[in-house]
Write an enzyme that holds these catalytic residues in place. Structure first.
Site, short mmCIF file in Angstrom:
data_model
loop_
_atom_site.label_atom_id
_atom_site.label_comp_id
_atom_site.label_asym_id
_atom_site.label_seq_id
_atom_site.Cartn_x
_atom_site.Cartn_y
_atom_site.Cartn_z
N SER A 241 1.03 -1.26 -0.04
CA SER A 241 0.00 0.04 0.03
C SER A 241 0.99 1.14 0.08
O SER A 241 2.11 1.29 0.09
CB SER A 241 -0.75 -0.11 1.24
OG SER A 241 0.01 0.18 2.37
N LYS A 242 0.18 2.44 0.11
CA LYS A 242 0.87 3.65 -0.02
C LYS A 242 2.26 3.58 1.02
O LYS A 242 3.09 4.26 0.97
CB LYS A 242 0.04 4.84 0.20
CG LYS A 242 -0.65 5.15 -1.21
CD LYS A 242 -1.18 6.56 -1.07
CE LYS A 242 -1.80 7.10 -2.64
NZ LYS A 242 -3.23 7.65 -2.47
N ARG A 243 1.52 3.27 2.34
CA ARG A 243 2.80 3.20 3.33
C ARG A 243 4.05 2.69 2.92
O ARG A 243 5.09 3.12 3.53
CB ARG A 243 2.20 2.10 4.42
CG ARG A 243 1.24 2.82 5.63
CD ARG A 243 0.89 1.87 6.49
NE ARG A 243 0.64 0.47 6.02
CZ ARG A 243 1.28 -0.66 6.08
NH1 ARG A 243 2.56 -0.31 7.00
NH2 ARG A 243 1.07 -1.58 5.80
N HIS A 244 4.11 1.75 1.91
CA HIS A 244 5.51 1.08 1.52
C HIS A 244 6.16 2.06 0.43
O HIS A 244 7.00 1.58 -0.29
CB HIS A 244 5.08 -0.07 0.97
CG HIS A 244 4.63 -0.90 1.96
ND1 HIS A 244 3.34 -1.56 1.67
CD2 HIS A 244 5.17 -1.71 2.92
CE1 HIS A 244 2.93 -2.19 2.87
NE2 HIS A 244 4.23 -2.49 3.58
N GLY A 245 5.59 3.34 0.18
CA GLY A 245 6.18 4.08 -0.91
C GLY A 245 5.26 4.28 -1.85
O GLY A 245 3.93 4.04 -1.89
#
Ligand code: GLU
Length: 461
Positions: A241-245
């Site tokens: 997800s966005k959390r991972h970049g």
């Protein structure tokens, strides 16, 4: 003929998972000498946007995944979906359902309270609707009459045999009251009409497949092969997800990745060809098969992508590398046309960054006169080095302007002043580039050009 498709819903950008699905479908079609279709599943009218369509097309183009047919938009095919629904109704395989949302909510609530799994109870199936008057002014949805008994089974090309009992499935809505098909209905009619032979998609769709197979059978349509590709996890094992970049493909473009590096990375994300790590698209097309798609989820590893990007930066032809740097330099306000040849600059700096953006950052001094930091000046341009630097400046005024001449000139000047080469090369770097970290200084000077170099050395007096 082999025909595959990529069928994104335009409800967001083209993300890493979608791009990998597209790549696998594309590579399989190309490997087989077949065709690849791009289909835009835009039936979710609230969430579909033109911006997302554009982002998907831009992403596909950036990656260089070309399609033979499409983009086909499902909203252009409403008449066809209605035609198939009418045929199913005429054959007793689909029926109008007038149940309101409140009614269905109450039904599910009662089922839950009775400890049952909530499912449509068939209240508008023709045999149950006999004698019932449809409520006035309500446009019905159309439901598919799912078989009551038996199993649906398919040999998934990634996951092996999967079998689901029809008792687990209920009568799904295939056409909404406004005539727009639901996801499962649009997919099967399109896969049928387009002659899709292999459906390659994310395994979040495994639960839809038995319903789709039942629909295809009811339509007397051939059932394609299915290959459900496990999802992509972040480095921490959570769903990517966005959390991972960055998850949008175009964000990788913006961040300075080469499309061939991202493609190579995606190719290895859940598929393998022995121990091979670095291979281009052409090689992938030769090698790609569905048998080597991994059954377990892949983990996204940004470090590996960075490494691949560096490998591709090393071999990118200088003119192309230059053109990729150009917009990045211009974005920083630099006038590329007024400076040295950007292909030569790119060639010199290609190993000085993980991304195009880092290389562009390292190229600023080619296009703007740097202001050397006072501490570097004080450290390097001193009484010891100054006479040699002045002599070098004078010699550079008439020297042949190429690295092969400039290199020995720097060395000889240093020797003549009793200095080691770095004692001249370092201050030279500071004065000309504003930093001590540059490629070989003779090559830098050669690319910068005599005029710019002498201008930057003018302060030596
Ligand atoms: N439109 C679906 C999605 O974006 C894909 C449908 C399919 O591949 O069957 O997830």
């Amino acid at each position: 003929m082999t025909k595959t498709r990529f069928a994104p819903s335009p409800t967001g950008y083209l993300h890493i998972g979608g791009a990998r699905t597209a790549l696998f479908s594309w590579a399989y079609a190309r490997q087989q000498g077949g065709q690849f279709v791009l289909r835009i599943e835009d039936t979710d009218r609230e969430r579909s946007t033109q911006a997302s369509v554009d982002a998907i097309l831009d992403g596909m183009n950036w990656l260089g995944l070309d399609w033979d047919e499409g983009p086909v938009f499902q909203m252009d095919r409403l008449a066809r979906y209605k035609e198939v629904a009418d045929d199913l109704i005429a054959r007793g395989l689909a029926y109008p359902c007038y149940a309101s949302k409140d009614e269905l909510d109450a039904m599910r609530e009662a089922q839950r309270a009775a400890g049952q799994k909530p499912r449509y109870d068939g209240r508008w199936r023709p045999e149950n609707a006999a004698g019932k008057t449809p409520p006035a002014g309500v446009e019905p949805v159309i439901r598919f009459r799912n078989p009551d008994h038996g199993d649906v089974s398919w040999n998934d090309l990634v996951k092996g045999v999967i079998t689901v009992s029809n008792e687990e499935l209920d009568d799904l809505v295939i056409l909404r009251a406004d005539g727009v098909p639901t996801y499962n209905f649009g997919v099967v009619i399109d896969d049928w009409d387009m002659g899709i032979t292999q459906v390659i998609r994310g395994d979040d769709h495994v639960n839809n497949t038995p319903r789709q197979i039942n629909l295809l059978r009811a339509m007397n349509a051939p059932v394609p092969d299915y290959a459900h590709v496990p999802m992509i996890l972040g480095h921490d094992g959570e769903r990517l997800s966005k959390r991972h970049g960055a998850v949008s493909v175009l964000q990788y473009d913006e961040d300075g990745y080469l499309p061939e590096a991202l493609l190579n990375y995606l190719a290895r994300l859940g598929w393998s060809h022995g121990d091979d790590e670095v291979f281009d698209l052409k090689q992938m097309v030769e090698w790609f098969d569905l048998g080597h798609i991994s059954r377990s989820p892949a983990r996204f590893d940004p470090e590996k992508l960075n490494w691949l990007n560096q490998q591709y930066l090393k071999i990118c032809p200088a003119p192309r590398l230059g053109e990729l740097l150009r917009p990045r330099l211009e974005k920083a306000g630099l006038n590329v046309d007024a400076g040295p040849d950007v292909a030569q600059v790119a060639d010199l700096l290609r190993e000085r960054g993980v991304t195009l953006n880092e290389i562009a950052d390292a190229a600023h001094y080619f296009y703007a006169t740097p202001t050397p930091p006072a501490d570097l000046l004080a450290q390097h341009v001193n009484d010891e080095s100054r006479p040699a630097l002045v002599a070098l400046k004078n010699a550079l005024q008439t020297a042949d302007w190429n690295a092969e001449t400039i290199g020995p000139l720097i060395k000889d000047t240093a020797t003549a002043h009793g200095l080691k080469m770095p004692k001249v090369a370092m201050p030279l770097r500071v004065l000309v580039c504003g930093t001590t970290s540059t490629p070989s200084i003779d090559a830098v000077l050669a690319v910068l050009g005599r005029e710019r170099v002498l201008e930057r050395l003018a302060a030596l007096g």
